[in-house]
Design an enzyme around this catalytic site. Structure first.
Site, PDB file in Angstrom:
ATOM      1  CD  GLU A 168      -3.053  -1.057   2.180  1.00 37.55           C
ATOM      2  OE1 GLU A 168      -2.843  -0.348   3.177  1.00 37.55           O
ATOM      3  OE2 GLU A 168      -4.089  -1.726   2.025  1.00 37.55           O
ATOM      4  CD  GLU A 326      -3.709  -6.022   2.921  1.00 35.49           C
ATOM      5  OE1 GLU A 326      -4.438  -5.322   3.649  1.00 35.49           O
ATOM      6  OE2 GLU A 326      -2.506  -5.797   2.765  1.00 35.49           O
TER       7      GLU A 326
HETATM    8  C1  GAL Z   1      -4.071  -2.738   5.201  1.00 32.18           C
HETATM    9  C2  GAL Z   1      -2.609  -3.136   5.303  1.00 32.18           C
HETATM   10  C3  GAL Z   1      -2.434  -4.387   6.137  1.00 32.18           C
HETATM   11  C4  GAL Z   1      -3.211  -4.285   7.419  1.00 32.18           C
HETATM   12  C5  GAL Z   1      -4.653  -4.034   7.082  1.00 32.18           C
HETATM   13  C6  GAL Z   1      -5.551  -3.959   8.280  1.00 32.18           C
HETATM   14  O1  GAL Z   1      -4.219  -1.397   4.875  1.00 32.18           O
HETATM   15  O2  GAL Z   1      -2.085  -3.361   4.030  1.00 32.18           O
HETATM   16  O3  GAL Z   1      -1.046  -4.570   6.413  1.00 32.18           O
HETATM   17  O4  GAL Z   1      -2.713  -3.234   8.179  1.00 32.18           O
HETATM   18  O5  GAL Z   1      -4.769  -2.812   6.395  1.00 32.18           O
HETATM   19  O6  GAL Z   1      -6.891  -3.725   7.930  1.00 32.18           O
END
Ligand code: GAL
Length: 683
Positions: A168, A326
């Protein structure tokens, strides 16, 4: 019928849209795997449980830099060797990260100059993640060392399926105000404008006497008592996006040189909220668009917002299949109140992304941490262990994705509606000094996406440079900047039969932020057949009525007809009797101007009328509350139907439900909160 011709040919033209070996058979399934947080005894159980859940891919090593380079140029790879060997033995591919999202503490202590500086001149401290300045030469140098070491060691490892560059990028280091950034900004401006006179002209620096004699005088928009020139602010956003992208490119090119056959991506944060970078530009630089998405627990419309995010992720990649890198199995831990997902919500969320073009669904993270900042964030293996709702749904999702393996290679069928959005317009619109603070650049795009989607129309969310051919309805919602050739292309699309809807405060300024004079909306006056002489934003809580009975708020303006006809006029207030909604016939189509903000129910009436006028067909005949999307490979359709209601709903389709193996003919009842995926016959 394999897709919209323009959409696909645009994708084929992308320099980086290479075909590459897909890391696993079928759809990808897995999550961020952080074995370094656990003793090695747990790793064997991880592999056993991953196999049980159907996991075939994990993102690995994202925050492991400090454990791989334990001191400057001193590397310890033994533990990662064992993890990768174990994954390979279990048939699981690694999306191996360059660990630049988590620089080691020793690095930040030794080279504090790599840390970002905020608008007030305060340097960020060590302790979180990212946090480095993308213009930092020292950071690039250190990143080169770890990437070369990592790629040298694992470039040929059989578990390596994909490079996951950093994490990110721009999340915790979106904007840096250090002196090195200022010099980089000045260089960027020189390349963009060529001469400082052109920059002065573009930004209108005669205002407040800001005239610059040389690029070296241009400041970053640091915190000051007062307000910066909006052109400067907009270009700083563009520069920051480009500078972060430049960092991605640097990592990518390093990897490409070392491991030419391994595909490369980085995870985006495409969602219907403001983004720190221009993902439409970034998407052209990755082999595979990868996106992260988290729902907002308190938002009752979160499933609509999720649908829009997925359509945007497909849109920035110009229709290419993408990867959900994710999302969460249940609660996150960074919202004020972190609600657990309802039973079945995990499956609905994951399958909504798949329906809208994702070729895999992955989570943050595999095993829920016991320590660290995200210890209360859900994961695939929760604190409670496998006797839990989350684990049961995780294994069920694995089964579902296995049953959908044949979807790999299919694409979402051509959409009838296009919504045009652009990051630069959003940045420009949110800089200080606009007619009202209620000009939210996300309001109309998200609302109109929801109003079309709930009528079961497929919507593409695309940029202003995308091919417009084939869309029945094209919506330009508060797209503040004017774009070269867009007015001509919208006119051509309308002449060919499209029905174009342009809302207020679109096409107001050129790309540098200078107002187009002669009446609003400068870029689209001719196409719309209107000329607006004065903007009349409403005060907080104020409303007006239109002569068709609609209630409007937030915005009105004084429109004159110059070729259009009025569909509705203001019925009260100082603009009573003047047009609020207009339409002009253009060739086989039309151009509608919405000069105010109707209540959502009334906006739905306008959307319904346009969809009918345009003959934009629904994806399927379905009851309210259902989301319906079709993916296709050649003539084979796959209809996803997702029921967000608490009662069964029906849809008309025939074929085999791939999730249950049950055949259906005609009317299908989708249970409350359920999902069906019909491999269709006779469509
Ligand atoms: C994302 C990030 C992850 C984790 C996640 C939690 O933005 O890439 O590493 O922090 O959020 O929701």
């Amino acid at each position: 019928m394999t897709g919209r011709p323009g959409f696909e040919s645009a994708a084929a033209d992308l320099p980086a849209a290479r075909s590459f070996p897909w890391p696993a058979d079928g759809l990808l399934y897995g999550g961020d795997y952080n074995p370094e947080q656990w003793p090695e005894e747990v790793w064997a159980e991880d592999l056993r449980l991953m196999t049980e859940a159907g996991v075939n891919t994990v993102s690995l090593g994202i925050f492991a830099w400090g454990l791989l380079e334990v001191d400057q140029d001193r590397f310890e790879f033994g533990w990662l060797d064992r993890v990768l060997d174990g994954l390979h033995g279990a048939g699981i591919a690694a999306a191996l990260a360059t660990p630049t999202a988590g620089p080691p503490t020793w690095l930040l202590r030794r080279y504090p100059e790599v840390l970002t500086v905020d608008a007030h001149g305060r340097r960020n401290g060590p302790g979180a993640r990212l946090g480095w300045c993308p213009s930092s030469a020292v950071f690039r140098d250190r990143a080169t060392k770890i990437i070369e070491a990592l790629a040298g060691r694992y470039g040929d490892h059989p578990a390596l399926g994909l490079w996951h560059v950093s994490n990110e990028i721009g999340n915790e280091n979106a904007r840096c105000y250090c002196d090195e950034s200022e010099r980089a900004f000045q260089g960027w401006l020189e390349r963009r404008y060529g001469s400082v006179e052109k920059l002065n002209q573009a930004w209108g620096t005669a205002f407040w006497g800001h005239h610059f004699r040389e690029f070296a005088e241009v400041p970053l928009p640091r915190a000051i008592s007062g307000h910066h020139n909006p052109g400067l602010v907009l270009d700083f956003h563009r520069f920051s996006s480009d500078e972060l992208l430049e960092h991605y490119r640097f990592e990518r090119d390093l990897l490409r040189g070392l491991t030419p056959d391994v595909p490369i991506t980085t995870n985006f944060m495409v969602k219907p909220t403001m983004a720190p970078v221009d993902y439409a530009a970034w998407a052209q630089e990755v082999d595979l668009v990868a996106n992260d998405h988290y729902t907002t627990a308190a938002d009752p419309d979160r499933h609509w917002s999720l649908a829009m995010s997925a359509d945007q992720a497909r849109g920035v990649g110009r229709g290419r299949p993408w990867l959900l890198m994710e999302h969460s199995t249940s609660a996150v831990n960074w919202q004020p109140r972190n609600r657990a997902k309802e039973p079945g919500e995990l499956l609905r969320d994951s399958l909504t992304h798949i329906a809208r073009g994702a070729d895999g669904a992955m989570f943050f993270q595999w095993r829920q941490s016991t320590a660290g900042a995200e210890q209360f964030h859900s994961a695939m293996v929760p604190h409670a262990g496998t006797d839990s709702k989350v684990w049961r749904e995780v294994t069920r999702l694995g089964e579902h994705l296995g049953a959908l393996a044949e979807l790999r290679g299919s694409t979402v069928e051509p959409a009838s509606v296009a919504i045009l959005t652009d990051y630069a317009s959003q940045w420009a619109l949110t800089s200080w000094g606009k007619p009202t603070v209620e000009l939210d650049p996300l309001d109309l795009p998200t609302t109109l996406h929801r109003l079309c989607t709930r009528r079961h129309r497929q919507v593409d969310v695309i940029g202003p440079d995308a091919d417009l051919a084939g869309y029945r309805v094209i919506i330009v919602p508060m797209l503040y900047l004017a774009y070269d050739t867009l007015a001509e292309r919208l006119t051509a699309a309308a002449e060919a039969g499209a029905h174009v809807l342009i809302t207020y405060f679109s096409g107001i300024t050129d790309q540098a932020g200078r107002v187009i004079t002669g009446g609003y909306p400068g870029a689209y006056r001719e196409l719309l057949g209107v000329r607006s002489e004065e903007l009349h934003p409403l005060l907080a809580g104020e409303t007006r009525r239109l002569d068709n009975g609609w209630s409007v708020s937030s915005w009105t303006e004084h429109v004159h007809l110059t070729g259009a006809t009025a569909i509705a006029e203001y019925a009260d207030g100082p603009l009573a009797g003047t047009p609020a909604l207009t339409r002009r016939a253009v060739g086989a189509g039309s151009a509608t101007y919405l000069a105010t903000r109707p209540a959502d129910d009334h906006l739905q009436v306008l959307v319904d009328e346009l969809l009918t006028l345009a003959g934009a067909a629904p994806v399927a005949e379905a009851e309210d509350d259902l989301q319906v999307v079709r993916r296709r490979i050649g003539d084979q359709g796959y209809l996803f139907v997702i029921n967000h209601a608490d009662a069964a709903r029906t849809v008309t389709s025939s074929g085999l439900d791939l999730l249950t193996g049950q055949p259906h003919i005609g009317t299908i009842s989708v249970p409350a909160g359920g999902v069906v995926v019909i491999k269709e016959t006779n469509v």
